[in-house]
Every structure is written in structure tokens, then in C-alpha cells.
Design a protein around this motif. Structure first.
Motif, mmCIF file in Angstrom:
data_model
loop_
_atom_site.group_PDB
_atom_site.id
_atom_site.type_symbol
_atom_site.label_atom_id
_atom_site.label_comp_id
_atom_site.label_asym_id
_atom_site.label_seq_id
_atom_site.Cartn_x
_atom_site.Cartn_y
_atom_site.Cartn_z
ATOM 1 N N LEU A 4 18.004 52.559 -5.252
ATOM 2 C CA LEU A 4 18.725 53.671 -5.995
ATOM 3 C C LEU A 4 18.532 53.620 -7.776
ATOM 4 O O LEU A 4 18.212 52.521 -8.206
ATOM 5 N N PRO A 5 18.746 54.644 -8.415
ATOM 6 C CA PRO A 5 18.602 54.411 -9.736
ATOM 7 C C PRO A 5 19.701 53.462 -10.273
ATOM 8 O O PRO A 5 20.695 53.481 -9.907
ATOM 9 N N GLY A 6 19.080 52.448 -11.211
ATOM 10 C CA GLY A 6 20.243 51.430 -11.455
ATOM 11 C C GLY A 6 20.404 50.199 -10.676
ATOM 12 O O GLY A 6 20.927 49.402 -10.908
ATOM 13 N N SER A 7 19.545 50.239 -9.508
ATOM 14 C CA SER A 7 19.761 49.068 -8.793
ATOM 15 C C SER A 7 18.842 47.948 -9.309
ATOM 16 O O SER A 7 19.341 46.925 -8.897
ATOM 17 N N SER A 112 28.993 51.115 -0.526
ATOM 18 C CA SER A 112 29.662 51.732 -1.676
ATOM 19 C C SER A 112 29.543 50.949 -2.917
ATOM 20 O O SER A 112 29.711 51.665 -4.006
ATOM 21 N N ALA A 113 29.848 50.000 -2.817
ATOM 22 C CA ALA A 113 29.873 48.736 -4.142
ATOM 23 C C ALA A 113 28.609 48.778 -4.801
ATOM 24 O O ALA A 113 28.651 48.990 -6.006
ATOM 25 N N HIS A 114 27.451 48.823 -4.018
ATOM 26 C CA HIS A 114 26.102 48.932 -4.606
ATOM 27 C C HIS A 114 25.905 50.173 -5.218
ATOM 28 O O HIS A 114 25.461 50.414 -6.377
ATOM 29 N N GLN A 115 26.562 51.304 -4.833
ATOM 30 C CA GLN A 115 26.270 52.378 -5.245
ATOM 31 C C GLN A 115 27.014 52.767 -6.504
ATOM 32 O O GLN A 115 26.553 53.278 -7.643
ATOM 33 N N ALA A 116 28.334 52.265 -6.700
ATOM 34 C CA ALA A 116 29.139 52.328 -7.798
ATOM 35 C C ALA A 116 28.353 51.468 -8.845
ATOM 36 O O ALA A 116 28.624 51.723 -10.058
ATOM 37 N N LEU A 117 28.056 50.214 -8.419
ATOM 38 C CA LEU A 117 27.119 49.347 -9.468
ATOM 39 C C LEU A 117 25.990 50.175 -10.176
ATOM 40 O O LEU A 117 25.845 50.149 -11.522
#
Length: 141
Positions: A4-7, A112-117
Motif C-alpha cells: 500500500l502507499p506508505g507501507s 486494519s492497523a497496517h492500513q492506518a499506519l
């Protein structure tokens, strides 16, 4: 690369290249890293335009294949590549020209925690809702 963007895809590339020595790192950074996002920069300012996305993906793939054809030692596609069809042409071209293909997934897109990060730290201001939509497209294989 996949994620994802920001991963942390670009961060991973930087850390990977640090292990390769200065000459290889500089050469790869200049001639071997391909990101569709790079076409959306106007100087240092990022300006996403969905109308240009298809054209820029094609330009990115063309550059990637040109680097393969000149036998750059390391060639990297730094895109999200959430679905197999998104990187199939890159993988096919690399294998056809005798390259070993390594697919690196950064983070777990379905968490979901990874998505938020990712929403907090991505450099293109992609909002959480968009990141969640992208995560739904993620194909594990």
C-alpha cells in the motif's frame, strides 16, 4: 515491490541498496528503479492526475523493459502491485530476459492497523478510505 502507499516500499529499496555498495546503489538508483509515481512530480511537488495514470504506467513499464534490455544488474518496479495483473508484464519481461524475479511484499495490506499506519505516513496524502479500498484489491499468492 508490493504494498500500500506508505507501507515502506521505497524505504525498503533504500535499505536494500545500502547493502550493495555505493557504486551499485547509485547506478541502480539512477538506472534501475521504476515508479509510476515519479511521473506525477512537477519539480518537487506531487500532482496526481487519474487521467494520466494509464499513460504513466505504460511509460514506467517501457523504462523498466529498457533497463532490462541494457542488462542493468538490478531493476526494481516500485509500484503498489496489489493485483497480479498489475505486475505481470514486469515479471514476464524480466524472466524473458533471464532475470531472477523477487517479489517483496511490505506489510500486510488486509490488516486494519497496517492500513492506518500507511495512511499516516504515505507521502502522497492518500487518505485512509482510499487505502482501505486499495487493500480490498490485494491478491495474495
Amino acid at each position: 515491490m508490493r504494498g500500500l502507499p506508505g507501507s515502506g516500499k521505497s524505504y525498503w529499496i533504500d535499505e536494500f541498496l545500502r547493502t550493495k555498495g555505493i557504486d551499485i546503489a547509485i547506478n541502480t538508483r539512477n538506472k534501475g528503479v521504476f515508479s509510476t509515481d515519479s511521473f506525477f512530480y512537477d519539480g518537487k511537488r506531487y500532482r496526481f492526475d487519474s487521467k494520466k495514470l494509464s499513460e504513466y504506467h505504460q511509460r514506467n513499464l517501457t523504462g523498466f523493459i529498457q533497463a532490462l534490455s541494457t542488462f542493468e544488474p538490478i531493476v526494481i518496479c516500485d509500484n503498489t502491485n496489489l493485483a497480479h495483473w498489475e505486475f505481470m508484464a514486469y515479471e514476464t519481461a524480466a524472466k524473458a530476459l533471464g532475470y531472477q524475479v523477487r517479489i517483496v511484499l511490505i506489510g500486510e495490506p488486509k490488516e486494519s492497523a497496517h492500513q492506518a499506519l500507511c495512511a499516516e505516513r504515505n507521502s502522497h496524502n492518500v487518505p485512509l478510505a482510499q487505502i482501505q479500498r486499495m487493500a480490498k484489491q490485494f491478491e495474495a499468492f
